[in-house]
Design a protein around this motif. Structure first.
Motif, PDB file in Angstrom:
ATOM      1  N   LEU A  14       4.129  -5.851   0.089  1.00 26.64           N
ATOM      2  CA  LEU A  14       4.123  -4.779   1.084  1.00 26.64           C
ATOM      3  C   LEU A  14       5.183  -3.731   0.777  1.00 26.64           C
ATOM      4  O   LEU A  14       4.932  -2.522   0.859  1.00 26.64           O
ATOM      5  N   VAL A  15       6.366  -4.175   0.396  1.00 25.14           N
ATOM      6  CA  VAL A  15       7.460  -3.249   0.095  1.00 25.14           C
ATOM      7  C   VAL A  15       7.140  -2.396  -1.124  1.00 25.14           C
ATOM      8  O   VAL A  15       7.262  -1.161  -1.105  1.00 25.14           O
ATOM      9  N   ASN A  16       6.731  -3.048  -2.202  1.00 22.15           N
ATOM     10  CA  ASN A  16       6.455  -2.306  -3.438  1.00 22.15           C
ATOM     11  C   ASN A  16       5.275  -1.344  -3.281  1.00 22.15           C
ATOM     12  O   ASN A  16       5.299  -0.218  -3.804  1.00 22.15           O
ATOM     13  N   ALA A  17       4.249  -1.774  -2.546  1.00 19.22           N
ATOM     14  CA  ALA A  17       3.106  -0.892  -2.307  1.00 19.22           C
ATOM     15  C   ALA A  17       3.519   0.333  -1.492  1.00 19.22           C
ATOM     16  O   ALA A  17       3.072   1.452  -1.768  1.00 19.22           O
ATOM     17  N   SER A  18       4.386   0.124  -0.516  1.00 20.82           N
ATOM     18  CA  SER A  18       4.851   1.244   0.315  1.00 20.82           C
ATOM     19  C   SER A  18       5.622   2.264  -0.517  1.00 20.82           C
ATOM     20  O   SER A  18       5.471   3.480  -0.334  1.00 20.82           O
ATOM     21  N   TRP A  19       6.431   1.778  -1.458  1.00 21.70           N
ATOM     22  CA  TRP A  19       7.157   2.702  -2.336  1.00 21.70           C
ATOM     23  C   TRP A  19       6.197   3.520  -3.199  1.00 21.70           C
ATOM     24  O   TRP A  19       6.402   4.721  -3.416  1.00 21.70           O
ATOM     25  N   ILE A  20       5.163   2.871  -3.681  1.00 19.47           N
ATOM     26  CA  ILE A  20       4.163   3.588  -4.483  1.00 19.47           C
ATOM     27  C   ILE A  20       3.493   4.680  -3.641  1.00 19.47           C
ATOM     28  O   ILE A  20       3.261   5.805  -4.114  1.00 19.47           O
ATOM     29  N   GLY A  21       3.190   4.373  -2.379  1.00 17.47           N
ATOM     30  CA  GLY A  21       2.604   5.358  -1.490  1.00 17.47           C
ATOM     31  C   GLY A  21       3.525   6.543  -1.260  1.00 17.47           C
ATOM     32  O   GLY A  21       3.091   7.704  -1.263  1.00 17.47           O
ATOM     33  N   VAL A  22       4.817   6.267  -1.071  1.00 22.58           N
ATOM     34  CA  VAL A  22       5.793   7.340  -0.861  1.00 22.58           C
ATOM     35  C   VAL A  22       5.828   8.276  -2.055  1.00 22.58           C
ATOM     36  O   VAL A  22       5.755   9.511  -1.914  1.00 22.58           O
ATOM     37  N   VAL A  23       5.944   7.710  -3.237  1.00 26.02           N
ATOM     38  CA  VAL A  23       6.036   8.526  -4.459  1.00 26.02           C
ATOM     39  C   VAL A  23       4.777   9.370  -4.647  1.00 26.02           C
ATOM     40  O   VAL A  23       4.854  10.569  -4.969  1.00 26.02           O
ATOM     41  N   SER A  24       3.605   8.783  -4.424  1.00 21.11           N
ATOM     42  CA  SER A  24       2.356   9.507  -4.660  1.00 21.11           C
ATOM     43  C   SER A  24       2.190  10.685  -3.708  1.00 21.11           C
ATOM     44  O   SER A  24       1.804  11.786  -4.130  1.00 21.11           O
ATOM     45  N   PHE A  25       2.506  10.504  -2.425  1.00 18.27           N
ATOM     46  CA  PHE A  25       2.287  11.588  -1.470  1.00 18.27           C
ATOM     47  C   PHE A  25       3.394  12.639  -1.496  1.00 18.27           C
ATOM     48  O   PHE A  25       3.145  13.802  -1.179  1.00 18.27           O
ATOM     49  N   VAL A  26       4.606  12.254  -1.878  1.00 19.55           N
ATOM     50  CA  VAL A  26       5.656  13.264  -2.081  1.00 19.55           C
ATOM     51  C   VAL A  26       5.270  14.151  -3.259  1.00 19.55           C
ATOM     52  O   VAL A  26       5.404  15.384  -3.202  1.00 19.55           O
ATOM     53  N   ALA A  27       4.775  13.538  -4.318  1.00 24.71           N
ATOM     54  CA  ALA A  27       4.334  14.306  -5.483  1.00 24.71           C
ATOM     55  C   ALA A  27       3.144  15.196  -5.142  1.00 24.71           C
ATOM     56  O   ALA A  27       3.049  16.341  -5.609  1.00 24.71           O
ATOM     57  N   LEU A  28       2.240  14.698  -4.287  1.00 22.96           N
ATOM     58  CA  LEU A  28       1.064  15.479  -3.904  1.00 22.96           C
ATOM     59  C   LEU A  28       1.466  16.682  -3.049  1.00 22.96           C
ATOM     60  O   LEU A  28       0.903  17.777  -3.197  1.00 22.96           O
ATOM     61  N   THR A  29       2.448  16.513  -2.188  1.00 22.36           N
ATOM     62  CA  THR A  29       2.957  17.625  -1.386  1.00 22.36           C
ATOM     63  C   THR A  29       3.559  18.695  -2.284  1.00 22.36           C
ATOM     64  O   THR A  29       3.291  19.898  -2.122  1.00 22.36           O
ATOM     65  N   ALA A  30       4.371  18.261  -3.236  1.00 22.26           N
ATOM     66  CA  ALA A  30       4.979  19.202  -4.179  1.00 22.26           C
ATOM     67  C   ALA A  30       3.907  19.931  -4.983  1.00 22.26           C
ATOM     68  O   ALA A  30       4.014  21.136  -5.249  1.00 22.26           O
ATOM     69  N   PHE A  31       2.861  19.224  -5.347  1.00 23.96           N
ATOM     70  CA  PHE A  31       1.756  19.812  -6.112  1.00 23.96           C
ATOM     71  C   PHE A  31       1.127  20.980  -5.355  1.00 23.96           C
ATOM     72  O   PHE A  31       0.916  22.061  -5.911  1.00 23.96           O
ATOM     73  N   TYR A  39       1.374  24.595   5.660  1.00 30.75           N
ATOM     74  CA  TYR A  39       2.517  23.696   5.833  1.00 30.75           C
ATOM     75  C   TYR A  39       2.209  22.575   6.831  1.00 30.75           C
ATOM     76  O   TYR A  39       2.627  21.432   6.646  1.00 30.75           O
ATOM     77  N   MET A  40       1.473  22.903   7.871  1.00 21.52           N
ATOM     78  CA  MET A  40       1.153  21.896   8.873  1.00 21.52           C
ATOM     79  C   MET A  40       0.186  20.853   8.306  1.00 21.52           C
ATOM     80  O   MET A  40       0.295  19.661   8.597  1.00 21.52           O
ATOM     81  N   THR A  41      -0.754  21.299   7.486  1.00 25.29           N
ATOM     82  CA  THR A  41      -1.681  20.366   6.847  1.00 25.29           C
ATOM     83  C   THR A  41      -0.937  19.394   5.939  1.00 25.29           C
ATOM     84  O   THR A  41      -1.185  18.179   5.960  1.00 25.29           O
ATOM     85  N   LEU A  42      -0.002  19.920   5.149  1.00 23.96           N
ATOM     86  CA  LEU A  42       0.776  19.065   4.256  1.00 23.96           C
ATOM     87  C   LEU A  42       1.645  18.091   5.040  1.00 23.96           C
ATOM     88  O   LEU A  42       1.794  16.923   4.662  1.00 23.96           O
ATOM     89  N   LEU A  43       2.210  18.560   6.146  1.00 23.91           N
ATOM     90  CA  LEU A  43       3.060  17.698   6.970  1.00 23.91           C
ATOM     91  C   LEU A  43       2.255  16.553   7.581  1.00 23.91           C
ATOM     92  O   LEU A  43       2.671  15.394   7.532  1.00 23.91           O
ATOM     93  N   ILE A  44       1.083  16.893   8.144  1.00 22.36           N
ATOM     94  CA  ILE A  44       0.287  15.867   8.819  1.00 22.36           C
ATOM     95  C   ILE A  44      -0.385  14.939   7.817  1.00 22.36           C
ATOM     96  O   ILE A  44      -0.350  13.712   7.966  1.00 22.36           O
ATOM     97  N   ALA A  45      -1.000  15.508   6.782  1.00 25.38           N
ATOM     98  CA  ALA A  45      -1.797  14.706   5.848  1.00 25.38           C
ATOM     99  C   ALA A  45      -0.945  13.838   4.929  1.00 25.38           C
ATOM    100  O   ALA A  45      -1.342  12.721   4.581  1.00 25.38           O
ATOM    101  N   PHE A  46       0.230  14.334   4.541  1.00 29.59           N
ATOM    102  CA  PHE A  46       1.051  13.606   3.569  1.00 29.59           C
ATOM    103  C   PHE A  46       2.438  13.232   4.093  1.00 29.59           C
ATOM    104  O   PHE A  46       2.949  12.155   3.798  1.00 29.59           O
ATOM    105  N   GLY A  47       3.059  14.119   4.872  1.00 33.10           N
ATOM    106  CA  GLY A  47       4.419  13.873   5.357  1.00 33.10           C
ATOM    107  C   GLY A  47       4.507  12.720   6.338  1.00 33.10           C
ATOM    108  O   GLY A  47       5.395  11.864   6.237  1.00 33.10           O
ATOM    109  N   VAL A  48       3.589  12.675   7.302  1.00 31.49           N
ATOM    110  CA  VAL A  48       3.604  11.603   8.300  1.00 31.49           C
ATOM    111  C   VAL A  48       3.406  10.223   7.650  1.00 31.49           C
ATOM    112  O   VAL A  48       4.142   9.281   7.963  1.00 31.49           O
TER     113      VAL A  48
END
Length: 486
Positions: A314-331, A439-448
Motif C-alpha cells: 500500500l505504501v509503495n503503490a501510493s508513492w508511485i501514484g504521487v510521482v505519476s500525478f505530480v509529473a502529469l500536472t507538470a506536463f 488550474y482547477m481541473t489540474l487541482l481536482i483531477a490530479f492534486g486531490v
C-alpha cells in the motif's frame, strides 16, 4: 482437499477455493455498479429534476455523512445475526433488494411537485444508503471467514481490481460513446437505460457472491468459533481507541478512497476530457486503452503483497501514484496546448499522458482494493487482543470514518467549481478552457488524489500489522481455538 490445503489448515489457517474468492468479490462489484450509476445523479438532479448544483452537492455530502451513521447499526446487526443462512448472507441479499427499490424511486423524482422534490430526494437517497451500507459491510466483514491465509487474502484484491477496472472502463465507454450519442445528452432516456442495466446486473452478481460465501458462512470460521459476541453500541469507541491498526487503516483507506472517488466523478471526467482535452468521448477510449496497464499495476501489486505484505504494498503503490500525478500536472502546465494529447495527432505528448495517467488510475484502483482484506487483519488483531469476534463492528468502524472522508468528493468538486464561477451548473462539454478552469481541473483531477495518497503514506507509518506480525496473530488465534475445542 489437497495436501497443501491440509497443511495450511493444520498451521492455523483456513483457505478458500479460488472460485469462492473470485465470486465473493462480485459482492463489491454489485455495489460499485450502483456507485458508478450514482456518479450521474448530479446531472439527473440538476438537468432533469431541476435542483441547483450547490444544493445537490450539499445534499450528497450530508447524506454521505448519514451513510457513515448507518454503519454502526448495520455492523451491530451483522454481529448479532444468527440464522440458518449464516451471519452474512441474509444482510447482503436484503441490502441489494433495498438498493434496487431505492434506485427506481430516486430516478423518478422528476415527477414530484417542486415543493416536495427536495424532501423526496433526501428520503429516497437515505433508503439507498441503508441498502448500500448493508451490502458493503458484508464485503468487508466476511473477509474474516473467506480465508485467513496471508497468501490468499491479497487474492481478493486481484479479482476486485479486475472487476472494478472492467466495470468503470466499460461503463464509461458505454455512457460516453453510446448512451450520450444515442440520447443526445444526459437525458431521461439515458438514465432509464443505464439504471435498468445497473439494477439487473447488480442483482445477478449478488446471487453469485451469495453462493460463493455459502460454505464459509459457518460457526467454525467465526473468530474463536463463537457464533456471537456480546456487544453494545457504547463498545464502538473503546474498540477503536484500543485498536491502533484500525485507526491508521481507516485514515489511509478513506484518503485513498477519496482519491479514487474524485478521479471517477463525472464532472471531473467532463473537465479533463470534455474541456481540457476537448473530446469527452475520449474518456471512454482512454479508459479502454489503460485497462492493461492498470491490470499490470494490480497484478504486480498483489504479487508483491503475497510476499512483502499488504502494508508495504500500500505504501509503495501510493508513492508511485504521487510521482505519476505530480509529473502529469507538470506536463499539462508545460505544454502550450493541452488538447494536443487528445489523439488527433498521436505523438510523444499523447504517450506521456497515457503512461502517467495509466499509472495513477492503476494505483487508484489497487489501493482501495488492497485495503479490504487488510480490514480482516485488523479484525483478527482485535480477536487476538481481546478474544472477541466482531467483524461487523470492525467493518462499521472502518466504514464510518471512510465514508465521512470520502463523502467530501462530490461536495469538494461542487464548491471548487463554484469558486471559479460555476454556481448554477457544472462545467459542460465544450466550455472554453480558461486559465481558471485549467488550474482547477489540474487541482481536482490530479492534486486531490496526490494529497490523499500522501496522507495514506503517513498513516501507514503507524500501522504495525506487517507480514511477520500477522503470522504471530494467526498462530495465537489457532492455539486459542484448539484449546477451546479440546
Amino acid at each position: 482437499m489437497n495436501n497443501q490445503t491440509m497443511d495450511m489448515e493444520q498451521n492455523g489457517y483456513h483457505t478458500a477455493k479460488l472460485w469462492q474468492i473470485g465470486c465473493f468479490a462480485f459482492n463489491n462489484t454489485a455495489t460499485n455498479i450502483y456507485m458508478f450509476a450514482m456518479m450521474f445523479i448530479t446531472y439527473y438532479a440538476t438537468g432533469v429534476a431541476g435542483l441547483a448544483v450547490v444544493v445537490v452537492s450539499t445534499i450528497l455530502t450530508v447524506m454521505r455523512a448519514f451513510d457513515g451513521v448507518t454503519d454502526p447499526i448495520i455492523g451491530f446487526i451483522i454481529d448479532k445475526t444468527e440464522s440458518k443462512f449464516g451471519k452474512f448472507r441474509p444482510v447482503m441479499l436484503i441490502g441489494n433488494i433495498i438498493l434496487a427499490i431505492s434506485f427506481i424511486l430516486m430516478y423518478n423524482m422528476h415527477h414530484i411537485p417542486g415543493g416536495a422534490l427536495l424532501i423526496y430526494f433526501i428520503v429516497t437517497h437515505a433508503i439507498y444508503i441503508i441498502g448500500y451500507t448493508m451490502q458493503t459491510s458484508v464485503t468487508r466483514a466476511a473477509q474474516t471467514v473467506l480465508t485467513n491465509h496471508p497468501k490468499q487474502r491479497p487474492l481478493f484484491s486481484i479479482f476486485d481490481s479486475v472487476y472494478n477496472i472492467s466495470l468503470f472502463t466499460v461503463g464509461q465507454i458505454f455512457v460516453s460513446s453510446y448512451l450520450v450519442a444515442k440520447h443526445g445528452d444526459f437525458t431521461m432516456g439515458l438514465f432509464v437505460e443505464l439504471n435498468t442495466i445497473a439494477v439487473t446486473l447488480s442483482g445477478v452478481l449478488t446471487v453469485l457472491a451469495f453462493v460463493a460465501i455459502w460454505q464459509k458462512d459457518r460457526k467454525e470460521f467465526y473468530g474463536l468459533a463463537e457464533l456471537s459476541t456480546k456487544t453494545r453500541f457504547r463498545d464502538y469507541w473503546p474498540v477503536l481507541k484500543g485498536n491502533r491498526p484500525m485507526q491508521m487503516l481507516v485514515i489511509s483507506a478513506s484518503t485513498d478512497k477519496l482519491a479514487a472517488s474524485v478521479m471517477m466523478q463525472q464532472p471531473v471526467m467532463v473537465m479533463l476530457f470534455g474541456i481540457l482535452l476537448g473530446n469527452f468521448a475520449l474518456s471512454g477510449t482512454v479508459s479502454l486503452i489503460i485497462i492493461l496497464p492498470s491490470l499490470l499495476v494490480t497484478f504486480l501489486g498483489v504479487r508483491y503483497a503475497r510476499t512483502a505484505g499488504m502494508k508495504k504494498t500500500l505504501v509503495n503503490a501510493s508513492w508511485i501514484g504521487v510521482v505519476s500525478f505530480v509529473a502529469l500536472t507538470a506536463f499539462f502546465l508545460i505544454v502550450e496546448d493541452p488538447s494536443i494529447a487528445n489523439f488527433e495527432s498521436f505523438g510523444l505528448t499523447t504517450i506521456i499522458f497515457l503512461v502517467l495517467y495509466s499509472i495513477g488510475r492503476g494505483v487508484g484502483t489497487l489501493t482501495p482494493s488492497i485495503v479490504i482484506p487488510m480490514i480482516a487483519d485488523a479484525s483478527d488483531y482485535e480477536t487476538y487482543r481481546t478474544g472477541r469476534y466482531i467483524p461487523g463492528m470492525m467493518s462499521a468502524i472502518f466504514s464510518f470514518v471512510d465514508k465521512l472522508v470520502s463523502s467530501l468528493a462530490p461536495a469538494l468538486i461542487g464548491f471548487l467549481v463554484a469558486f471559479i464561477g460555476y454556481t448554477e451548473e457544472f462545467p459542460q462539454i465544450g466550455d472554453p478552457l480558461t486559465d481558471a478552469l485549467l488550474y482547477m481541473t489540474l487541482l481536482i483531477a490530479f492534486g486531490v488524489p496526490v494529497i490523499g495518497w500522501i496522507i495514506s503514506i503517513i498513516a501507514m507509518k503507524f500501522y504495525k500489522l506487517d507480514a511477520a506480525t500477522m503470522q504471530q496473530i494467526q498462530d495465537k488465534i489457532a492455539e486459542e481455538k484448539e484449546k477451546a475445542v479440546s
